[in-house]
Write a protein that holds these residues in place. Sequence first.
Motif, PDB file in Angstrom:
ATOM      1  N   ARG A 148       4.175   7.520  15.648  1.00 44.02           N
ATOM      2  CA  ARG A 148       4.430   8.835  15.078  1.00 44.02           C
ATOM      3  C   ARG A 148       4.737   8.733  13.581  1.00 44.02           C
ATOM      4  NH1 ARG A 148       8.439  12.269  18.831  1.00 44.02           N
ATOM      5  NH2 ARG A 148       8.064  13.724  17.088  1.00 44.02           N
ATOM      6  N   LYS A 149       5.423   7.657  13.198  1.00 44.26           N
ATOM      7  CA  LYS A 149       5.736   7.473  11.780  1.00 44.26           C
ATOM      8  C   LYS A 149       4.465   7.328  10.958  1.00 44.26           C
ATOM      9  CE  LYS A 149       6.762   3.417  10.266  1.00 44.26           C
ATOM     10  NZ  LYS A 149       7.431   2.127   9.994  1.00 44.26           N
ATOM     11  N   TRP A 150       3.556   6.450  11.415  1.00 39.50           N
ATOM     12  CA  TRP A 150       2.319   6.233  10.673  1.00 39.50           C
ATOM     13  C   TRP A 150       1.429   7.461  10.691  1.00 39.50           C
ATOM     14  CZ3 TRP A 150       2.872   2.572   7.495  1.00 39.50           C
ATOM     15  CH2 TRP A 150       3.547   1.401   7.827  1.00 39.50           C
ATOM     16  N   LEU A 151       1.352   8.125  11.853  1.00 36.18           N
ATOM     17  CA  LEU A 151       0.553   9.345  11.943  1.00 36.18           C
ATOM     18  C   LEU A 151       1.135  10.446  11.064  1.00 36.18           C
ATOM     19  CD1 LEU A 151      -0.188   9.372  15.783  1.00 36.18           C
ATOM     20  CD2 LEU A 151      -1.860   9.026  13.949  1.00 36.18           C
ATOM     21  N   GLY A 152       2.463  10.432  10.900  1.00 41.65           N
ATOM     22  CA  GLY A 152       3.113  11.405  10.030  1.00 41.65           C
ATOM     23  C   GLY A 152       2.711  11.225   8.582  1.00 41.65           C
ATOM     24  N   LYS A 153       2.599   9.978   8.144  1.00 41.52           N
ATOM     25  CA  LYS A 153       2.168   9.706   6.778  1.00 41.52           C
ATOM     26  C   LYS A 153       0.731  10.205   6.559  1.00 41.52           C
ATOM     27  CE  LYS A 153       5.129   5.663   5.972  1.00 41.52           C
ATOM     28  NZ  LYS A 153       5.798   6.176   4.751  1.00 41.52           N
ATOM     29  N   HIS A 154      -0.104   9.947   7.562  1.00 37.17           N
ATOM     30  CA  HIS A 154      -1.496  10.418   7.495  1.00 37.17           C
ATOM     31  C   HIS A 154      -1.527  11.945   7.428  1.00 37.17           C
ATOM     32  CE1 HIS A 154      -5.507  11.405   9.195  1.00 37.17           C
ATOM     33  NE2 HIS A 154      -5.893  10.295   8.583  1.00 37.17           N
ATOM     34  N   TRP A 155      -0.698  12.589   8.250  1.00 35.02           N
ATOM     35  CA  TRP A 155      -0.640  14.049   8.284  1.00 35.02           C
ATOM     36  C   TRP A 155      -0.189  14.608   6.933  1.00 35.02           C
ATOM     37  CZ3 TRP A 155      -2.024  17.751  11.765  1.00 35.02           C
ATOM     38  CH2 TRP A 155      -1.489  19.037  11.586  1.00 35.02           C
ATOM     39  N   ASN A 156       0.818  14.009   6.357  1.00 33.46           N
ATOM     40  CA  ASN A 156       1.322  14.489   5.064  1.00 33.46           C
ATOM     41  C   ASN A 156       0.247  14.420   3.986  1.00 33.46           C
ATOM     42  OD1 ASN A 156       3.858  15.054   6.062  1.00 33.46           O
ATOM     43  ND2 ASN A 156       4.714  13.052   5.519  1.00 33.46           N
ATOM     44  N   MET A 157      -0.562  13.384   4.047  1.00 30.74           N
ATOM     45  CA  MET A 157      -1.616  13.245   3.051  1.00 30.74           C
ATOM     46  C   MET A 157      -2.732  14.256   3.261  1.00 30.74           C
ATOM     47  SD  MET A 157      -3.277  11.969   0.530  1.00 30.74           S
ATOM     48  CE  MET A 157      -2.451  10.457   0.051  1.00 30.74           C
ATOM     49  N   HIS A 184       3.834  12.114  -7.320  1.00 28.95           N
ATOM     50  CA  HIS A 184       4.154  11.387  -6.092  1.00 28.95           C
ATOM     51  C   HIS A 184       3.351  10.101  -6.011  1.00 28.95           C
ATOM     52  CE1 HIS A 184       6.391  14.821  -4.613  1.00 28.95           C
ATOM     53  NE2 HIS A 184       5.370  15.584  -4.940  1.00 28.95           N
ATOM     54  N   ARG A 185       3.823   9.181  -5.220  1.00 28.28           N
ATOM     55  CA  ARG A 185       3.106   7.917  -5.042  1.00 28.28           C
ATOM     56  C   ARG A 185       3.001   7.598  -3.555  1.00 28.28           C
ATOM     57  NH1 ARG A 185       1.774   8.964  -9.176  1.00 28.28           N
ATOM     58  NH2 ARG A 185       1.704   7.773 -11.116  1.00 28.28           N
ATOM     59  N   GLU A 186       2.647   8.609  -2.768  1.00 27.92           N
ATOM     60  CA  GLU A 186       2.461   8.369  -1.350  1.00 27.92           C
ATOM     61  C   GLU A 186       1.198   7.560  -1.143  1.00 27.92           C
ATOM     62  OE1 GLU A 186       2.744  11.807   1.128  1.00 27.92           O
ATOM     63  OE2 GLU A 186       3.910  12.871  -0.372  1.00 27.92           O
ATOM     64  N   THR A 187       1.164   6.794  -0.088  1.00 29.43           N
ATOM     65  CA  THR A 187      -0.011   5.994   0.222  1.00 29.43           C
ATOM     66  C   THR A 187      -0.733   6.604   1.401  1.00 29.43           C
ATOM     67  OG1 THR A 187       1.071   3.991  -0.547  1.00 29.43           O
ATOM     68  CG2 THR A 187      -0.844   3.708   0.868  1.00 29.43           C
ATOM     69  N   THR A 188      -1.984   6.922   1.209  1.00 24.74           N
ATOM     70  CA  THR A 188      -2.758   7.503   2.292  1.00 24.74           C
ATOM     71  C   THR A 188      -3.056   6.471   3.364  1.00 24.74           C
ATOM     72  OG1 THR A 188      -4.699   8.811   2.810  1.00 24.74           O
ATOM     73  CG2 THR A 188      -5.051   6.973   1.389  1.00 24.74           C
ATOM     74  N   VAL A 189      -3.474   6.951   4.500  1.00 27.78           N
ATOM     75  CA  VAL A 189      -3.876   6.074   5.584  1.00 27.78           C
ATOM     76  C   VAL A 189      -5.379   5.922   5.549  1.00 27.78           C
ATOM     77  CG1 VAL A 189      -3.930   5.768   8.078  1.00 27.78           C
ATOM     78  CG2 VAL A 189      -1.940   6.811   6.992  1.00 27.78           C
ATOM     79  N   ARG A 190      -5.867   4.720   5.603  1.00 31.95           N
ATOM     80  CA  ARG A 190      -7.309   4.486   5.645  1.00 31.95           C
ATOM     81  C   ARG A 190      -7.605   3.691   6.909  1.00 31.95           C
ATOM     82  NH1 ARG A 190     -10.343   0.528   2.934  1.00 31.95           N
ATOM     83  NH2 ARG A 190      -8.646   0.134   1.519  1.00 31.95           N
ATOM     84  N   ALA A 191      -8.217   4.337   7.857  1.00 35.80           N
ATOM     85  CA  ALA A 191      -8.526   3.662   9.108  1.00 35.80           C
ATOM     86  C   ALA A 191      -9.623   2.644   8.895  1.00 35.80           C
ATOM     87  CB  ALA A 191      -8.972   4.694  10.148  1.00 35.80           C
ATOM     88  N   ARG A 192      -9.391   1.419   9.328  1.00 35.97           N
ATOM     89  CA  ARG A 192     -10.392   0.385   9.171  1.00 35.97           C
ATOM     90  C   ARG A 192     -10.416  -0.481  10.417  1.00 35.97           C
ATOM     91  NH1 ARG A 192     -10.072  -3.008   3.923  1.00 35.97           N
ATOM     92  NH2 ARG A 192     -12.160  -3.461   4.636  1.00 35.97           N
ATOM     93  N   LEU A 199     -15.791  15.027   0.223  1.00 37.36           N
ATOM     94  CA  LEU A 199     -14.925  14.323  -0.724  1.00 37.36           C
ATOM     95  C   LEU A 199     -13.622  15.081  -0.937  1.00 37.36           C
ATOM     96  CD1 LEU A 199     -17.568  13.204  -3.396  1.00 37.36           C
ATOM     97  CD2 LEU A 199     -16.730  11.945  -1.404  1.00 37.36           C
ATOM     98  N   THR A 200     -13.192  15.839   0.074  1.00 32.69           N
ATOM     99  CA  THR A 200     -11.977  16.635  -0.055  1.00 32.69           C
ATOM    100  C   THR A 200     -10.734  15.773  -0.247  1.00 32.69           C
ATOM    101  OG1 THR A 200     -11.905  16.726   2.367  1.00 32.69           O
ATOM    102  CG2 THR A 200     -12.823  18.622   1.228  1.00 32.69           C
ATOM    103  N   ILE A 201     -10.745  14.546   0.270  1.00 31.66           N
ATOM    104  CA  ILE A 201      -9.588  13.668   0.092  1.00 31.66           C
ATOM    105  C   ILE A 201      -9.352  13.386  -1.396  1.00 31.66           C
ATOM    106  CG2 ILE A 201     -10.936  11.547   0.336  1.00 31.66           C
ATOM    107  CD1 ILE A 201      -8.544  10.245   1.623  1.00 31.66           C
ATOM    108  N   VAL A 202     -10.415  13.436  -2.186  1.00 28.91           N
ATOM    109  CA  VAL A 202     -10.277  13.229  -3.628  1.00 28.91           C
ATOM    110  C   VAL A 202      -9.425  14.343  -4.231  1.00 28.91           C
ATOM    111  CG1 VAL A 202     -11.536  13.200  -5.823  1.00 28.91           C
ATOM    112  CG2 VAL A 202     -12.426  11.944  -3.851  1.00 28.91           C
ATOM    113  N   ASP A 203      -9.675  15.598  -3.828  1.00 29.20           N
ATOM    114  CA  ASP A 203      -8.877  16.713  -4.322  1.00 29.20           C
ATOM    115  C   ASP A 203      -7.421  16.552  -3.915  1.00 29.20           C
ATOM    116  OD1 ASP A 203     -11.205  17.986  -5.314  1.00 29.20           O
ATOM    117  OD2 ASP A 203     -11.614  18.810  -3.325  1.00 29.20           O
ATOM    118  N   THR A 204      -7.204  16.142  -2.676  1.00 30.95           N
ATOM    119  CA  THR A 204      -5.842  15.989  -2.161  1.00 30.95           C
ATOM    120  C   THR A 204      -5.062  14.961  -2.958  1.00 30.95           C
ATOM    121  OG1 THR A 204      -6.582  16.556   0.070  1.00 30.95           O
ATOM    122  CG2 THR A 204      -4.471  15.445  -0.121  1.00 30.95           C
ATOM    123  N   LEU A 205      -5.656  13.798  -3.178  1.00 30.69           N
ATOM    124  CA  LEU A 205      -4.919  12.752  -3.871  1.00 30.69           C
ATOM    125  C   LEU A 205      -4.727  13.095  -5.344  1.00 30.69           C
ATOM    126  CD1 LEU A 205      -3.524  10.106  -3.323  1.00 30.69           C
ATOM    127  CD2 LEU A 205      -5.517   8.942  -4.235  1.00 30.69           C
TER     128      LEU A 205
END
Length: 315
Positions: free
Chosen positions: A287-296, A177-185, A163-169
């Motif tokens: 690369r743009k979308w992967l960058g957003k995922h990386w930042n999160m 900040h109001r960045e939107t994480t990437v959720r692969a579906r 549940l580490t993503i919980v700590d990150t967000l």
Amino acid sequence: MIAVEERKRAGDGYDDDPFRHYSWDERVPNAATVAVGDVIALWDTKTLLGVSVIEAIEKGRGEKILQSCPFCGRADVAPRKTMTPEYKCWKCKEEFSEPATRSITVTTYRSRHEAAWIDLRGLASGAELRQLCEKPGSQLSLRRLRWDDFRARIERGKAPTPLTIVDTLREIVAGGHRETTVRARVGQPAFREDLLTTFGSVCAFTGPGPEQALEAAHLYSYAANGRHYKGGGLLLRRDLHRLFDLGLIAVNPETQTVDVSGDLACYPTYAQLQGRPLSVAITIDHRKWLGKHWNMHRCARDRLESRKSRQVHSA
């Protein structure tokens, strides 16, 4: 906290979508105590659905229909499935076919929590979740959850899920900040077919593989907007899709190489992917979308760990 999602099927007028938002009003106990940055776990009274972090709370006004006993006026009435008359007042014990109703104006609340949503369906039963609440016998819709105990149950259970993503967000929300994480579906069939036409039967992380084992991974929260963006998807093997979803595997947008979280270091199958270049050629949009995922999942995590380290040294 823990919240019940299945109310809308009972006709209470809520528009819950567990992946995205949860609604309540001022008449719900604990209504005003819910805050941005809180962890929210949702269930359907029988099993856990998932967990996330509240990014924002929308406040408004709405009409609510209240039902009461036509004899004593108390609100402690409920329909019965098999007996007639359909309603019974549990206070004065009178039975009746229709309750008295009145409309009132209430303050409404609606959480937004799609960014960090982790699907945990079935990983804990309703009975287990009740015991993980601060007040196990409570029947309230919004209940305080013993977070540390809940986390231990999920991360160390039969199907351990980090549940580490919980700590990150929570760190990102705390920073304003109001960045939107990437959720692969899994995308729609047409989206997957388009990816197969573009890349062939190739997993972006491991290379060629059977088509049946490949899933269409959106590189953004498809659930949040329902759109297919250009360069917004890659084909991933099913297990890698899940790990990408959780941020345990990411892609460095500058080097276009796979980055594997240290949490997976004990698994050779995944550890050997560290530093491996992508198996497919990607575009600027990818690369743009992967960058957003990386930042999160990487930059925000590094900021969190750095802050914790400073706190330890200053203590």
